[in-house]
Scaffold this motif. Structure first.
Motif, PDB file in Angstrom:
ATOM      1  N   PHE A 194     -46.809 119.065   0.702  1.00 40.29           N
ATOM      2  CA  PHE A 194     -47.908 118.304   0.417  1.00 40.29           C
ATOM      3  C   PHE A 194     -48.362 117.721   1.817  1.00 40.29           C
ATOM      4  CE2 PHE A 194     -46.100 118.385  -3.802  1.00 40.29           C
ATOM      5  CZ  PHE A 194     -47.081 118.777  -4.412  1.00 40.29           C
ATOM      6  N   PHE A 235     -50.910 128.518 -16.991  1.00 37.49           N
ATOM      7  CA  PHE A 235     -51.498 127.055 -16.597  1.00 37.49           C
ATOM      8  C   PHE A 235     -51.001 126.728 -15.203  1.00 37.49           C
ATOM      9  CE2 PHE A 235     -51.473 122.416 -16.263  1.00 37.49           C
ATOM     10  CZ  PHE A 235     -52.770 122.373 -16.764  1.00 37.49           C
ATOM     11  N   VAL A 236     -49.489 127.145 -14.834  1.00 31.42           N
ATOM     12  CA  VAL A 236     -49.081 126.590 -13.520  1.00 31.42           C
ATOM     13  C   VAL A 236     -49.214 127.488 -12.299  1.00 31.42           C
ATOM     14  CG1 VAL A 236     -46.779 125.848 -12.246  1.00 31.42           C
ATOM     15  CG2 VAL A 236     -47.176 125.309 -14.915  1.00 31.42           C
ATOM     16  N   GLN A 242     -47.685 116.814 -12.067  1.00 31.79           N
ATOM     17  CA  GLN A 242     -46.384 117.782 -12.183  1.00 31.79           C
ATOM     18  C   GLN A 242     -46.562 119.038 -11.778  1.00 31.79           C
ATOM     19  OE1 GLN A 242     -44.665 116.845 -15.786  1.00 31.79           O
ATOM     20  NE2 GLN A 242     -42.759 117.211 -15.044  1.00 31.79           N
ATOM     21  N   VAL A 243     -47.978 119.584 -11.522  1.00 35.68           N
ATOM     22  CA  VAL A 243     -48.235 120.887 -11.241  1.00 35.68           C
ATOM     23  C   VAL A 243     -48.677 121.062  -9.816  1.00 35.68           C
ATOM     24  CG1 VAL A 243     -49.429 122.973 -11.629  1.00 35.68           C
ATOM     25  CG2 VAL A 243     -48.591 121.534 -13.619  1.00 35.68           C
ATOM     26  N   ARG A 244     -47.872 121.631  -8.727  1.00 32.08           N
ATOM     27  CA  ARG A 244     -48.287 121.459  -7.571  1.00 32.08           C
ATOM     28  C   ARG A 244     -49.714 122.081  -7.151  1.00 32.08           C
ATOM     29  NH1 ARG A 244     -43.333 121.894  -4.096  1.00 32.08           N
ATOM     30  NH2 ARG A 244     -41.807 121.359  -5.522  1.00 32.08           N
ATOM     31  N   ALA A 245     -50.264 122.898  -7.851  1.00 27.13           N
ATOM     32  CA  ALA A 245     -51.483 123.529  -7.470  1.00 27.13           C
ATOM     33  C   ALA A 245     -52.567 122.535  -7.962  1.00 27.13           C
ATOM     34  CB  ALA A 245     -51.847 124.780  -8.348  1.00 27.13           C
ATOM     35  N   ARG A 246     -52.347 121.719  -9.004  1.00 26.00           N
ATOM     36  CA  ARG A 246     -53.309 120.588  -9.237  1.00 26.00           C
ATOM     37  C   ARG A 246     -53.204 119.539  -8.194  1.00 26.00           C
ATOM     38  NH1 ARG A 246     -55.899 120.981 -14.439  1.00 26.00           N
ATOM     39  NH2 ARG A 246     -55.455 123.146 -14.736  1.00 26.00           N
ATOM     40  N   ALA A 247     -52.242 119.328  -7.732  1.00 28.28           N
ATOM     41  CA  ALA A 247     -52.216 118.118  -6.521  1.00 28.28           C
ATOM     42  C   ALA A 247     -52.889 118.699  -5.304  1.00 28.28           C
ATOM     43  CB  ALA A 247     -50.810 118.122  -6.170  1.00 28.28           C
ATOM     44  N   GLU A 287     -59.084 116.478 -18.987  1.00 30.41           N
ATOM     45  CA  GLU A 287     -58.361 116.186 -17.796  1.00 30.41           C
ATOM     46  C   GLU A 287     -58.898 114.867 -17.132  1.00 30.41           C
ATOM     47  OE1 GLU A 287     -57.742 119.393 -15.281  1.00 30.41           O
ATOM     48  OE2 GLU A 287     -57.271 120.631 -16.869  1.00 30.41           O
ATOM     49  N   PRO A 344     -48.065 113.151  -4.456  1.00 31.51           N
ATOM     50  CA  PRO A 344     -48.369 113.161  -5.829  1.00 31.51           C
ATOM     51  C   PRO A 344     -47.556 112.269  -6.855  1.00 31.51           C
ATOM     52  CG  PRO A 344     -47.287 115.309  -5.364  1.00 31.51           C
ATOM     53  CD  PRO A 344     -47.505 114.414  -4.171  1.00 31.51           C
ATOM     54  N   GLU A 356     -42.149 127.788 -10.058  1.00 29.90           N
ATOM     55  CA  GLU A 356     -42.584 126.787 -10.336  1.00 29.90           C
ATOM     56  C   GLU A 356     -42.523 126.503 -11.877  1.00 29.90           C
ATOM     57  OE1 GLU A 356     -46.145 124.979  -8.830  1.00 29.90           O
ATOM     58  OE2 GLU A 356     -45.801 123.070  -9.607  1.00 29.90           O
ATOM     59  N   THR A 357     -43.194 127.497 -12.697  1.00 30.33           N
ATOM     60  CA  THR A 357     -43.003 127.649 -13.865  1.00 30.33           C
ATOM     61  C   THR A 357     -41.672 127.501 -14.583  1.00 30.33           C
ATOM     62  OG1 THR A 357     -45.053 128.950 -13.760  1.00 30.33           O
ATOM     63  CG2 THR A 357     -43.891 128.908 -16.110  1.00 30.33           C
ATOM     64  N   LEU A 397     -39.940 124.216 -14.101  1.00 32.45           N
ATOM     65  CA  LEU A 397     -40.423 123.124 -15.100  1.00 32.45           C
ATOM     66  C   LEU A 397     -40.171 123.436 -16.581  1.00 32.45           C
ATOM     67  CD1 LEU A 397     -43.945 122.564 -13.575  1.00 32.45           C
ATOM     68  CD2 LEU A 397     -41.987 120.991 -13.579  1.00 32.45           C
ATOM     69  N   ILE A 398     -39.872 124.644 -17.044  1.00 38.49           N
ATOM     70  CA  ILE A 398     -40.065 124.887 -18.558  1.00 38.49           C
ATOM     71  C   ILE A 398     -38.291 125.032 -18.612  1.00 38.49           C
ATOM     72  CG2 ILE A 398     -39.895 127.523 -18.339  1.00 38.49           C
ATOM     73  CD1 ILE A 398     -42.167 127.132 -20.302  1.00 38.49           C
ATOM     74  N   TRP A 399     -37.349 125.340 -17.746  1.00 39.78           N
ATOM     75  CA  TRP A 399     -36.053 125.684 -18.201  1.00 39.78           C
ATOM     76  C   TRP A 399     -35.543 124.499 -18.873  1.00 39.78           C
ATOM     77  CZ3 TRP A 399     -33.691 130.144 -16.849  1.00 39.78           C
ATOM     78  CH2 TRP A 399     -32.247 130.242 -17.141  1.00 39.78           C
ATOM     79  N   TRP A 457     -50.897 114.982 -14.299  1.00 40.08           N
ATOM     80  CA  TRP A 457     -51.373 116.425 -13.749  1.00 40.08           C
ATOM     81  C   TRP A 457     -50.631 116.563 -12.471  1.00 40.08           C
ATOM     82  CZ3 TRP A 457     -53.125 118.915 -17.529  1.00 40.08           C
ATOM     83  CH2 TRP A 457     -54.114 118.554 -18.320  1.00 40.08           C
ATOM     84  N   VAL A 460     -44.013 122.954 -19.969  1.00 37.15           N
ATOM     85  CA  VAL A 460     -43.627 122.549 -18.483  1.00 37.15           C
ATOM     86  C   VAL A 460     -43.666 120.973 -18.361  1.00 37.15           C
ATOM     87  CG1 VAL A 460     -44.056 124.716 -17.343  1.00 37.15           C
ATOM     88  CG2 VAL A 460     -46.116 123.111 -17.791  1.00 37.15           C
ATOM     89  N   PHE A 461     -44.316 120.513 -19.146  1.00 40.38           N
ATOM     90  CA  PHE A 461     -44.652 118.897 -18.873  1.00 40.38           C
ATOM     91  C   PHE A 461     -43.273 117.959 -19.403  1.00 40.38           C
ATOM     92  CE2 PHE A 461     -49.064 120.588 -18.643  1.00 40.38           C
ATOM     93  CZ  PHE A 461     -49.370 120.054 -17.387  1.00 40.38           C
ATOM     94  N   SER A 509     -47.658 128.762 -20.448  1.00 39.20           N
ATOM     95  CA  SER A 509     -47.441 127.960 -19.396  1.00 39.20           C
ATOM     96  C   SER A 509     -47.406 128.580 -18.005  1.00 39.20           C
ATOM     97  CB  SER A 509     -45.789 127.523 -19.207  1.00 39.20           C
ATOM     98  OG  SER A 509     -45.638 126.898 -20.497  1.00 39.20           O
TER      99      SER A 509
END
Lengths: 517, 331
Positions: A13, A76-77, B259-264, B328, B272, A82-83, A86-88, B257, B139-140, A73
């Protein structure tokens, strides 16, 4: 593992190099051996754990999660690791030491890997799962190059980067000896054959600066538009390095084959067909490969044009003056099909050099190199020894089309610009630039973008086609990946042309005609 | 006649003659909470909690509706109506309707994480449960918000020369971030963008302490004074010249949101902060299990995954696919 996961997040980031370097230095200071060394290896791509494939991971997650829920999922991700992270199901807070995890992945046979990975995922939290999966599959994608990682080690230990680069290929993960040195211990001894030696770099010059120098003290050569490389042959071990010490041998077997004499050569890597040097774009097709096909070797043959020799057999020549090294270089047995000498230019005055620079006679020449005859071979960019006098950049007048907000010190400013030229009645984008302008010009452009926005797409704005900018760039090539069919090298905004109406900006036809043939 | 219908203007109760969170102006509206996509101006009559009515007046002016009525358990037409805490933002409520055709609970937006600005979510069983699905994907799973605030404070400590600019929506999220900062021990002044002022003032007036808040509207010559400070603003302000007044800002964004890297990354966020005022996947599915409705209706968000989950649990469910909720925004 938690600290490593945190580092990956910080790196991913941080938009700027300085921020990334700071996070790395803090990490090296806080984390002991061997964990920090494994982290470094993961970042430089030297951790060879390539047995885990995406299909193996998909199969693993299919045992735990409904396929349709996973598909929704993932859609979306957008990133597999990463999916899964998060989903595990479940979410342990385990914090196993990084070395334990790395050594386990390295030691596990392929058939046993799925079970080992699933057991780890069960105990880790989401952020650590992500770090673990990125580690297992390689490719961290955090925007850190090998060089940047080594630079951070240099910063951490206040060590010269050039010495780290020279040692690098003799070191192996977890780099304990390197960190010992960084913390005040002994410098590691270079044990590897054919190591990289830090290269000598030049500083820019021009007619005015040269006027103060005596031309008799200097020699001159063409500056070819290839990439700077170091070719090493050491007791049968052959390597080709980029100027930052990346080992690019795998992509250039043809060049390696031509190395026969034990030496360290400095030169330009080019694609050359007979005597004709191909444009940089041809060389680009050979770069960044792990293997190279016979077809590409035939259609894009690589060659070296050498201009210096650092080591000849047992003799380290780096302390000798340039003219003496040049004499040794000319005496070397070279395979003329793949390796030739960069010829010296004949000149008496700087005006002669200026005339040569103005009419080089080959489109792949991008200027002249001017080297002091007495200079030893010095690591890094030391002023006063080697100069580059590049040809003038190509210039076009283009129209601003889109702008995107910048990061860090440029937060809140529209500082990344896409510009285009006329193709009939329409503008077609030809490049992007995010530097070249002064702070005052940035403010002017930012103000223009805000007051002339026609459309918004997330962080990007389309602007009214009214602002003309002069764009400078170093090279132009055909490209099937861009709508305009053109790719520019190092485009930057040279100045704002408020004197020019948009209709008088350049056309695609004019720009296409600038492609070197 | 069904207890609830899905119409062009949104959910409609024919036996009571009213809409819930209508997307277009209607004669009579019951409003769950004050976020702009649920509470719109221009209805004939509005019933909502006293706080939601106040918030609508702050946002749209006193004339936001022809008539307003504070929610109390009451009879409208042929149905009984009651409002129950949703745990989402100040004033937020679920709406329960019962009549001859059965009963329904409309969740509005809801959260089951403790939030000092509002009463906790109250489970209200009914034949039909209408749930939001903003974060309706497995995933959330929202982390502990205090841990997220910990990340912010660690970043401030590690980079004292930079300003931390936290994007937070004006109603709910901004005050939540401020309260979390205070809980985590940040006693220093917090600077806020002008667009947050009135809703922060309203929270304070409602007895929710936010500590020392100051306007972040000082002229550019004093840029350096924001080094090491925390500044809150609506995310839209980050695109404005407003962001230029701060020294080398760290752009943070408090949202589920994140939580999802691409969104950040798309938003250019450097830090984030996963802070949400909605249910995450475990809480959403747990709520359906707990309420055990005969039918689950799923609205605005990722309906498909929640419907799939209901199928796997052999629960009757249907997507509402209401058009017009900005799923969103303000999340």
């Amino acid at each position: 593992m938690k600290r490593f996961a945190q580092l990956l997040e910080q790196l991913a980031f941080s938009p700027q190099r300085t921020g990334k370097t700071r996070h790395l230095v803090q990490y090296f200071a806080a984390v002991p051996d061997p964990a920090r060394g494994y982290a470094l290896a993961a970042l430089t791509g030297d951790l060879a754990l390539r047995k885990v494939t995406p299909s193996m991971l998909r199969a693993l997650v299919a045992e735990r999660v409904d396929a349709e829920l996973f598909a929704l999922s993932y859609d979306f991700v957008g990133d597999l690791a990463e999916t899964i992270a998060l989903i595990w199901p479940g979410g342990g807070g385990a914090d196993p030491p990084l070395p334990e995890v790395v050594e386990e992945l390295a030691a596990t046979a392929k058939t046993a890997l799925p079970g080992v990975i699933a057991a780890r995922l069960d105990t880790l939290g989401p952020s650590e799962r992500y770090a673990y999966l990125k580690l297992a599959t390689g490719g961290l994608r955090v925007g850190v190059s090998g060089r940047m990682a080594r630079l951070a080690v240099a910063d951490f230990g206040t060590l010269p980067l050039t010495e780290i680069e020279e040692l690098w290929h003799g070191l192996t993960p977890p780099y304990t000896s390197l960190f010992t040195w960084a913390e005040g211990g002994a410098k590691p001894v270079n044990a590897a054959k054919a190591p990289f030696r830090p290269v000598m770099l030049s500083t820019p010059t021009d007619a005015k600066a040269l006027a103060a120098l005596d031309p008799a003290d200097f020699s001159a050569e063409w500056k070819w538009d290839g990439i700077r490389v170091q070719a090493v042959c050491d007791g049968g071990v052959k390597r080709l390095y980029s100027r930052t010490g990346e080992d690019i041998s795998a992509a250039f077997p043809d060049v390696l084959d031509a190395l026969s004499h034990d030496a360290v050569l400095d030169g330009e890597l080019l694609v050359r067909r007979g005597d004709a040097v191909a444009p940089f774009n041809d060389l680009q097709k050979r770069l960044g490969r792990k293997t190279v096909s016979a077809r590409l070797l035939a259609s894009h043959p690589a060659a070296l044009r050498v201009y210096d020799v650092l080591i000849d057999g047992p003799d380290d020549l780096r302390a000798l003056p340039h003219h003496a090294r040049r004499a040794r270089l000319e005496a070397l047995p070279l395979d003329p099909a793949r390796i030739d000498l960069s010829p010296l230019l004949r000149f008496d005055t700087w005006d002669d050099i200026a005339a040569l620079r103005a009419e080089p006679g080959d489109p792949v020449i991008e200027g002249v190199m001017i080297k002091h005859r007495q200079s030893p071979y010095l690591a890094g960019r030391i002023k006063g020894h080697w100069f580059k006098w590049k040809r003038d950049p190509m210039l076009i007048d283009a129209v601003l089309m889109y702008a995107q907000r910048g990061h860090g010190k440029r937060s809140g400013y529209y500082s990344d610009f896409t510009f285009g030229v006329w193709d009939g009645e329409a503008l077609v984008p030809v490049g992007k630039a995010y530097f070249g302008f002064t702070d005052a010009e940035l403010k002017e452009l930012d103000r223009f973008v805000r007051t002339h926005t026609t459309e918004r797409f997330g962080p990007v704005r389309a602007v009214a086609p009214e602002k003309v900018v002069e764009v400078a760039f170093e090279g132009l090539a055909e490209s099937s990946r861009h709508k305009s069919g053109l790719a520019m090298r190092f485009p930057r905004i040279n100045r704002i042309r408020d004197d020019k109406p948009a209709a008088e900006a350049d056309t695609l036809e004019t720009v296409r005609a600038m492609i070197p043939r | 006649m069904a207890i609830l219908e899905n119409t062009y203007a949104g959910l409609f109760c024919p036996a009571g003659g009213f809409h819930i969170d209508p997307l277009r102006p209607v004669d009579r509206a019951l409003i769950t909470h004050g976020h702009a996509d649920h509470a719109r101006a221009g209805h004939g009559a509005v019933m909502a909690t006293a706080q939601t009515l106040d918030i609508m007046a702050i946002r749209y002016g006193e004339a936001f509706a022809g008539m307003r009525q504070v929610a109390t358990p009451t009879r409208i037409g042929d149905v009984d109506v009651s409002f129950h805490p949703a745990g989402h933002v100040l004033g937020s409520a679920q709406i329960h309707i019962s009549g001859r055709a059965g009963s329904v609970t409309i969740s509005g937006d809801y959260s089951r994480t403790a939030n000092p600005a509002c009463a906790p979510f109250q489970p209200v069983p009914a034949d039909i449960f209408v749930t939001e699905a903003t974060f309706g994907l497995p995933v959330f799973r929202h982390p502990d918000p205090l841990d997220e605030i910990g990340k912010l404070l660690a970043s401030v400590a590690a980079q004292p020369e930079r300003a931390h600019l936290v994007g937070a929506y004006a109603l709910g999220k901004a005050q939540r971030v401020i309260m979390l900062l205070r809980d985590a021990g940040w006693d220093a002044p917090i600077y806020i963008h002008g667009a947050l002022q009135r809703l922060c003032d309203y929270h304070i007036a409602q007895g929710i302490p936010l500590g020392d808040l100051r306007p972040a509207t000082i002229d550019r010559s004093t840029k350096a004074q924001f080094a090491g400070q925390i500044i809150l603003g609506p995310p839209s302000a980050f695109a404005a010249t407003w962001a230029q007044r701060f020294p080398d800002p760290v752009i943070c964004f408090a949202s589920g949101w994140m939580q999802v890297r691409a969104r950040a990354r798309q938003r250019g966020v450097e830090l984030p902060l996963v802070i949400s005022d909605h249910v995450d996947w475990p809480d959403l599915t747990r709520t359906i299990t707990e309420l055990d409705p005969a039918e689950t209706w799923v609205t605005h968000g990722r309906e498909d995954a929640v419907i799939r989950w209901c199928d796997l649990q052999q629960r009757a469910a249907r997507p509402l696919r209401l058009v017009g909720y900005d799923d969103e925004a303000e999340a």
